[in-house]
Design an enzyme around this catalytic site. Sequence first.
Site, short mmCIF file in Angstrom:
data_model
loop_
_atom_site.label_atom_id
_atom_site.label_comp_id
_atom_site.label_asym_id
_atom_site.label_seq_id
_atom_site.Cartn_x
_atom_site.Cartn_y
_atom_site.Cartn_z
N VAL A 1 0.73 -1.31 0.01
CA VAL A 1 -0.06 -0.04 -0.03
C VAL A 1 0.92 1.14 -0.06
CG1 VAL A 1 -1.64 1.46 1.32
CG2 VAL A 1 -1.96 -1.11 1.15
N CYS A 2 0.65 2.18 -0.84
CA CYS A 2 1.27 3.38 -0.83
C CYS A 2 0.07 4.44 -0.91
CB CYS A 2 2.18 3.81 -2.12
SG CYS A 2 1.65 3.43 -3.59
N ALA A 3 0.36 5.86 -1.28
CA ALA A 3 -0.56 6.87 -1.49
C ALA A 3 -1.37 6.99 -2.70
CB ALA A 3 0.15 8.32 -1.25
#
Length: 376
Positions: free
Chosen positions: A72-74
Amino acid sequence: MAIREMTAKQVAKKVMNKEELFILDVRTEDAFQDWKIESASFDYLNIPYFDLLDGVEEILDQLPEDKDILVVCAKGGSSQMVGEMLEEEGLTNIYSFGGGMKAWSEHLEPIKVNDLNNGGELYQFVRIGKGCLSYMVVSDGEAAVIDATRMTDVYADFAKELGVDIKHVFDTHLHADHISGGRQLAELTGGTYWLPPKDATEVTFEYAKLEDGENVTVGNTTIDINALYSPGHTIGSTSFVVDNQYLMTGDILFIDSIGRPDLAGEAEDWVMDLRETLYTRYQELSDELIVLPAHFMIMDELNEDGTVAEKLGVLFNQNHGLNIEDQDEFRKMVTENLPPQPNAYEEIRETNMGKINPDDEKQREMEVGPNRCAVR
């Protein structure tokens, strides 16, 4: 070659079904601590992306072999890169979170609450990453939407699937934690947009005045949406009693907490309005009414079917905010236990007043972060 992705809808289903998942969140520690995908059945590891640029070998022993791993990232770019690095090390259970936390913020999950007394249905739209709740009342080919988010196409498309026309769009109050889609949805569908006039003194657009005692009929089966003036979160906050079964409380009363009165800078002035609404106006209502709030705070507030709902009588017994007899203690609890202000809340209020009109990307940025509408 791009690795496999999980969509926000797929992850939302895992949350609601309490399925296991391992989250490798590669945002900064501050971003992760402030806001993440939440589930009691998930495991988490937060390693910032920049710490992995030289390789992922050092974290391999912290990753499970028997669970899917979601990176998960932005926005979804960094998670793809980290996922590819992990696959190069031989891991086969890796997924990238498509669209990242921005997609998580915008996902809406429609869930049927129940059938209504004289035909028709009630749906709750769970914005699981942001804690927002909105509603659609459906009867005899017509619909009303309450507290719509800015993702207006979701409601329009859902109404089309059901074969109904959206005739009315309501906001229980002038929102400060997220951008309302109410006015835009009304324009899109030709429906009437309703807003409490005491919250609309600075708006730049026309609206129908949602005032105490107002009755609105949806369809031919006479579903009355009765406005109940209930200040405290804002000076104009208005609750709805729908179909004599449901109390839509906006941001006044939640399942596990109560609304905050400070988002217009009026905490000291509005705290006793909040108390009067909770301890007097709501006490006069039937304990059998099912409370449907505009937000939830924690995942534990979701029922087994994914809805957020509870009888008013149960909340009077179990919600701490409804059981503080001493007025001074209540004032102290409300004014001294406020979480940080929502991100960009002043800009969000101005957007909802029609004073500014940020583009889509700016609106996304303004809304990033957790829900912060409740007293802790």
